[in-house]
Write a protein that holds these residues in place. Structure first.
Motif, short mmCIF file in Angstrom:
data_model
loop_
_atom_site.label_atom_id
_atom_site.label_comp_id
_atom_site.label_asym_id
_atom_site.label_seq_id
_atom_site.Cartn_x
_atom_site.Cartn_y
_atom_site.Cartn_z
N UNK A 1 0.82 -1.20 0.00
CA UNK A 1 0.00 0.00 0.00
C UNK A 1 0.86 1.25 0.00
N UNK A 2 1.95 1.22 0.75
CA UNK A 2 2.83 2.40 0.78
C UNK A 2 3.45 2.65 -0.59
N UNK A 3 3.84 1.57 -1.27
CA UNK A 3 4.42 1.74 -2.60
C UNK A 3 3.38 2.28 -3.57
N UNK A 4 2.14 1.84 -3.43
CA UNK A 4 1.06 2.36 -4.28
C UNK A 4 0.84 3.85 -4.04
N UNK A 5 0.89 4.26 -2.78
CA UNK A 5 0.71 5.68 -2.44
C UNK A 5 1.85 6.51 -3.03
N UNK A 6 3.07 6.00 -2.91
CA UNK A 6 4.21 6.72 -3.48
C UNK A 6 4.05 6.88 -4.99
N UNK A 7 3.66 5.84 -5.66
CA UNK A 7 3.47 5.93 -7.11
C UNK A 7 2.34 6.90 -7.47
N UNK B 1 18.84 13.97 -3.72
CA UNK B 1 17.83 13.08 -4.29
C UNK B 1 17.36 12.11 -3.22
N UNK B 2 16.05 11.90 -3.16
CA UNK B 2 15.48 11.00 -2.18
C UNK B 2 15.85 9.55 -2.50
N UNK B 3 16.26 8.81 -1.46
CA UNK B 3 16.52 7.37 -1.59
C UNK B 3 15.44 6.64 -0.81
N UNK B 4 14.58 5.93 -1.54
CA UNK B 4 13.49 5.17 -0.94
C UNK B 4 13.93 3.72 -0.72
N UNK B 5 13.78 3.25 0.51
CA UNK B 5 14.03 1.84 0.82
C UNK B 5 12.68 1.17 1.11
N UNK B 6 12.34 0.15 0.32
CA UNK B 6 11.01 -0.49 0.46
C UNK B 6 11.16 -2.00 0.59
#
Length: 239
Positions: free
Chosen positions: A203-209, A232-237
């Motif tokens: 769900x968090x990845x969907x919100x980010x997209x 630049x933002x570095x996202x760890x998922x």
């Protein structure tokens, strides 16, 4: 582990939670060690919430010179630092008690009004060594730090010329029982050397997209962490 690099962010997908926490902690330790090597001291800003807690515990296991590390917060609920629901309490229990010697600057000072705490936070941010790193989270509503979509003070916080601002999130469901907040602003975010966003779950990845597709920072304030000029933002998922 796989990595996707774009002009807006870097997204690292981890195969499991253990690898996620270990790899993020390793990256954080490397950032701190390099800052200490270059400047003699390092300052970082951490977020609360249950997501980053295991990362903080892993980070504390690294053999850094913790007495050379200063720790601040990306945001805080209007609660005493001794309250178990405060971000200060979470950081203290999961990191500071393990990283002996690290110095901590809470955003809320007991006995001081909200406006004075914000003033003190801005004074400290303006006169301290710039943070080499900030660790952020994101809610299912697209908020980061305490920049809540729909909050009455969001526009003021986004446009603030100060590193921190007060924010009233009354009526925002994700704010729960703590609508009054102190939050990092885009102005405070801009000079920080590294930006990390820690996410768990599809769900968090969907919100980010959805945020990336929308481009509307008022609907998805997490975009402030992506589009504010600077690192630049570095996202760890991980799932």
């Amino acid at each position: 582990m796989s990595e996707l690099v774009s002009d807006r962010l870097t997204l690292t997908r981890h195969s499991d939670a253990e690898g996620w926490s270990e790899n993020v902690a390793r990256e954080m330790a490397a950032i701190l060690a390099e800052e200490i090597r270059l400047r003699g001291r390092a300052r970082m800003l951490l977020s609360g919430g249950t997501t980053p807690a295991p990362v903080y515990a892993r980070l504390a296991e690294h053999p850094l010179e913790w007495a050379r590390v200063e720790v601040g917060l990306a945001d805080e609920r209007w609660l005493s630092p001794q309250d178990r629901d405060s971000n200060a309490w979470l950081v203290r229990e999961n990191f500071l008690k393990l990283a002996e010697g690290a110095h901590f600057d809470p955003l809320v000072r007991v006995g001081k009004p909200l406006a004075e705490c914000v003033h003190d936070a801005n004074l400290l941010a303006s006169h301290s060594q710039p943070a080499c790193m900030v660790v952020l989270g994101m809610g299912n509503d697209g908020h980061t730090a305490s920049l809540f979509p729909g909050s009455r003070d969001l526009e003021l916080a986004l446009g603030s010329k100060q590193p921190y601002a007060a924010l009233d999130a009354t009526g925002c469901p994700v704010a729960n029982d703590w609508p009054l907040r102190i939050t990092l602003t885009p102005r405070g975010l801009a000079p920080i050397g590294k930006r990390l966003l820690l996410l768990r779950g599809k769900q968090k990845l969907d919100v980010l997209n959805a945020a990336l597709e929308s481009g509307d920072v008022h609907k998805y304030p997490v975009l402030a962490a992506i589009d504010t000029p600077g690192a630049k933002l570095h996202v760890h998922w991980c799932a």
